[in-house]
Design a protein around this motif. Structure first.
Motif, PDB file in Angstrom:
ATOM      1  N   ALA A  27      97.144  34.511 127.212  1.00  0.00           N
ATOM      2  CA  ALA A  27      97.070  34.644 128.638  1.00  0.00           C
ATOM      3  C   ALA A  27      95.796  34.445 129.317  1.00  0.00           C
ATOM      4  O   ALA A  27      95.741  34.158 130.286  1.00  0.00           O
ATOM      5  N   ASP A  28      94.513  34.565 128.540  1.00  0.00           N
ATOM      6  CA  ASP A  28      93.300  34.251 128.991  1.00  0.00           C
ATOM      7  C   ASP A  28      93.489  32.760 129.430  1.00  0.00           C
ATOM      8  O   ASP A  28      92.659  32.281 130.414  1.00  0.00           O
ATOM      9  N   LEU A  29      93.912  32.009 128.456  1.00  0.00           N
ATOM     10  CA  LEU A  29      94.173  30.435 128.599  1.00  0.00           C
ATOM     11  C   LEU A  29      94.706  30.104 129.869  1.00  0.00           C
ATOM     12  O   LEU A  29      94.359  29.253 130.690  1.00  0.00           O
ATOM     13  N   LEU A  76      98.238  19.851 132.877  1.00  0.00           N
ATOM     14  CA  LEU A  76      97.263  20.320 133.849  1.00  0.00           C
ATOM     15  C   LEU A  76      96.548  21.628 133.153  1.00  0.00           C
ATOM     16  O   LEU A  76      96.637  22.743 133.596  1.00  0.00           O
ATOM     17  N   HIS A  77      95.931  21.249 132.152  1.00  0.00           N
ATOM     18  CA  HIS A  77      95.237  22.253 131.498  1.00  0.00           C
ATOM     19  C   HIS A  77      93.616  22.169 131.512  1.00  0.00           C
ATOM     20  O   HIS A  77      93.010  20.990 131.756  1.00  0.00           O
ATOM     21  N   ALA A  78      92.840  23.345 131.494  1.00  0.00           N
ATOM     22  CA  ALA A  78      91.443  23.203 131.458  1.00  0.00           C
ATOM     23  C   ALA A  78      90.846  22.489 130.265  1.00  0.00           C
ATOM     24  O   ALA A  78      91.446  22.637 129.290  1.00  0.00           O
ATOM     25  N   PRO A  79      89.463  22.279 130.200  1.00  0.00           N
ATOM     26  CA  PRO A  79      89.126  21.659 129.108  1.00  0.00           C
ATOM     27  C   PRO A  79      88.916  22.566 127.926  1.00  0.00           C
ATOM     28  O   PRO A  79      89.074  22.121 126.569  1.00  0.00           O
ATOM     29  N   GLY A  80      89.116  23.883 128.234  1.00  0.00           N
ATOM     30  CA  GLY A  80      88.824  24.911 127.091  1.00  0.00           C
ATOM     31  C   GLY A  80      89.938  25.194 126.432  1.00  0.00           C
ATOM     32  O   GLY A  80      90.317  25.934 125.579  1.00  0.00           O
ATOM     33  N   ASN A  81      91.227  24.524 127.131  1.00  0.00           N
ATOM     34  CA  ASN A  81      92.780  24.922 126.403  1.00  0.00           C
ATOM     35  C   ASN A  81      92.926  23.708 125.289  1.00  0.00           C
ATOM     36  O   ASN A  81      92.824  22.493 125.310  1.00  0.00           O
ATOM     37  N   GLY A 104      94.935  20.754 125.965  1.00  0.00           N
ATOM     38  CA  GLY A 104      94.595  19.726 126.786  1.00  0.00           C
ATOM     39  C   GLY A 104      94.323  18.425 126.367  1.00  0.00           C
ATOM     40  O   GLY A 104      93.438  18.247 125.155  1.00  0.00           O
ATOM     41  N   TYR A 105      93.923  17.570 127.335  1.00  0.00           N
ATOM     42  CA  TYR A 105      93.555  16.263 127.263  1.00  0.00           C
ATOM     43  C   TYR A 105      93.316  15.586 128.504  1.00  0.00           C
ATOM     44  O   TYR A 105      94.219  15.992 129.519  1.00  0.00           O
ATOM     45  N   GLY A 106      92.495  14.734 128.666  1.00  0.00           N
ATOM     46  CA  GLY A 106      92.173  13.983 129.787  1.00  0.00           C
ATOM     47  C   GLY A 106      91.484  14.698 130.955  1.00  0.00           C
ATOM     48  O   GLY A 106      91.444  16.004 130.561  1.00  0.00           O
ATOM     49  N   GLY A 107      91.020  14.175 132.256  1.00  0.00           N
ATOM     50  CA  GLY A 107      90.377  14.734 133.090  1.00  0.00           C
ATOM     51  C   GLY A 107      91.166  14.960 134.305  1.00  0.00           C
ATOM     52  O   GLY A 107      92.470  14.520 134.274  1.00  0.00           O
ATOM     53  N   HIS A 133     118.631  16.671 116.014  1.00  0.00           N
ATOM     54  CA  HIS A 133     117.764  16.019 114.987  1.00  0.00           C
ATOM     55  C   HIS A 133     116.831  15.280 115.658  1.00  0.00           C
ATOM     56  O   HIS A 133     116.916  14.797 116.908  1.00  0.00           O
ATOM     57  N   GLY A 134     115.501  15.445 115.169  1.00  0.00           N
ATOM     58  CA  GLY A 134     114.455  14.906 115.938  1.00  0.00           C
ATOM     59  C   GLY A 134     113.191  15.581 115.528  1.00  0.00           C
ATOM     60  O   GLY A 134     113.202  16.778 114.755  1.00  0.00           O
ATOM     61  N   GLU A 135     112.013  15.315 116.180  1.00  0.00           N
ATOM     62  CA  GLU A 135     110.916  15.935 115.987  1.00  0.00           C
ATOM     63  C   GLU A 135     110.576  17.100 117.110  1.00  0.00           C
ATOM     64  O   GLU A 135     110.778  16.756 118.249  1.00  0.00           O
ATOM     65  N   VAL A 136     110.131  18.218 117.170  1.00  0.00           N
ATOM     66  CA  VAL A 136     109.631  19.126 117.860  1.00  0.00           C
ATOM     67  C   VAL A 136     108.183  19.444 117.598  1.00  0.00           C
ATOM     68  O   VAL A 136     107.733  19.821 116.658  1.00  0.00           O
ATOM     69  N   HIS A 137     107.268  19.449 118.911  1.00  0.00           N
ATOM     70  CA  HIS A 137     105.803  19.495 118.713  1.00  0.00           C
ATOM     71  C   HIS A 137     105.586  20.741 119.489  1.00  0.00           C
ATOM     72  O   HIS A 137     105.648  20.874 120.475  1.00  0.00           O
ATOM     73  N   GLU A 138     104.277  21.677 118.890  1.00  0.00           N
ATOM     74  CA  GLU A 138     103.816  22.657 119.685  1.00  0.00           C
ATOM     75  C   GLU A 138     103.222  22.060 120.994  1.00  0.00           C
ATOM     76  O   GLU A 138     103.205  22.677 121.956  1.00  0.00           O
ATOM     77  N   ALA A 139     102.203  20.945 120.670  1.00  0.00           N
ATOM     78  CA  ALA A 139     101.710  20.322 121.792  1.00  0.00           C
ATOM     79  C   ALA A 139     101.878  18.791 121.263  1.00  0.00           C
ATOM     80  O   ALA A 139     101.853  18.451 120.075  1.00  0.00           O
ATOM     81  N   LEU A 140     101.614  18.002 122.364  1.00  0.00           N
ATOM     82  CA  LEU A 140     101.892  16.481 122.158  1.00  0.00           C
ATOM     83  C   LEU A 140     100.697  16.116 121.158  1.00  0.00           C
ATOM     84  O   LEU A 140      99.450  16.044 121.581  1.00  0.00           O
ATOM     85  N   PRO A 141     100.948  15.458 120.237  1.00  0.00           N
ATOM     86  CA  PRO A 141      99.937  14.743 119.564  1.00  0.00           C
ATOM     87  C   PRO A 141      99.399  13.406 119.926  1.00  0.00           C
ATOM     88  O   PRO A 141     100.327  12.919 120.654  1.00  0.00           O
TER      89      PRO A 141
END
Length: 256
Positions: free
Chosen positions: A232-234, A163-168, A171-174, A65-73
């Motif tokens: 894959a491109d991402l 550790l994502h590029a800005p286009g992902n 992603g978030y943050g620098g 039981h709990g929440e599962v997120h595709e990416a962190l909100p």
């Protein structure tokens, strides 16, 4: 009345009947069930308990039981969530470090050297159960395989720092903020954040891209669709991002 839900993941269609999850089984399922029973016997309660197989051959496991997120909100991009994910992964690795492999064991992915633990193989928000803002469980052990701790940590850091590029879109943050979060994850887990981490993240992403293309060539529709959708491109763009920002990330490691 029994609650029934269909949960669509990245590759499999998973069905929930009340507190029992039915998932497509694989040749590795019996080995993974043995692993799940082992870590539970070691006191790790952050994973589903295997129940066996249903009449249709699907594997059955308890529902966490709990929440599962595709990416962190945004509301979950906290240090508390980051720390809890690192702690959860360390607890899982420690519980599985004493798992004794057997000649008949099957894994979907090949073992990697040096074998230190049984890697989960896909530690990410979409496989992490969250309650009250903290990571409390891991699900979907299909990609589990023996390997080094760093192999799992690298992918978890990639997803949770992230550790994502800005286009992902996930992603978030620098690079400075991402580097500090990556270093914090490693510190909480208990390993150093250094060049080996960045190399492992890049290697892990290359292995993922190779796997996607291999599975697509074998006719796996979900992987073919993911490639067509640009996943894959991402990953390729994120590998380049790590290379371009390597010095900044390493500097951030020292600041954490």
């Amino acid at each position: 009345m029994t609650e029934r839900k269909e949960l669509r993941g990245g590759v499999n269609v998973v069905r929930r009947h009340g507190d029992v999850v039915h998932r497509p089984a694989s040749a590795a399922s019996p080995t993974i069930h043995r692993l799940l029973r082992h870590i539970r016997a070691q006191g790790f309660d952050g994973a589903p308990q295997p129940l066996g197989f249903d009449a249709d051959g699907a594997e059955t496991l308890t529902f966490l039981h709990g929440e599962v997120h595709e990416a962190l909100p945004p509301e979950l991009r906290t240090l508390e969530l980051l720390d809890s994910a690192a702690t959860l992964l360390r607890r899982y690795h420690d519980a599985g470090a004493t798992f004794a492999t057997a000649p008949g064991d099957r894994w979907w992915l090949p073992a990697r050297s040096p074998v230190e633990v049984v890697c989960h193989g896909d530690v990410a928000p979409y496989n992490c159960v969250v309650r009250d803002g903290l990571a409390v469980g891991l699900i979907d052990f299909d990609a589990a395989h023996p390997g080094p701790r760093l192999w799992d940590v690298a992918y978890a850091v990639y997803r949770f720092a992230p550790l994502h590029a800005p286009g992902n879109p996930d992603g978030y943050g620098g690079p400075m903020e991402q580097g500090r979060r990556a270093a914090r994850f490693c510190r909480v887990y208990g390993i150093p954040a250094d060049t080996r981490l960045l190399d492992a993240v890049a290697d892990r992403l290359r292995a993922l891209v190779d796997l996607m293309h291999d599975q697509a060539e074998q006719g796996h529709e979900a992987f073919r669709s993911h490639i067509e959708d640009g996943h894959a491109d991402l990953y390729e763009a994120d590998i380049r991002y790590l290379d371009v920002n390597r010095d900044t990330l390493l500097g951030a490691f020292d600041d954490e």
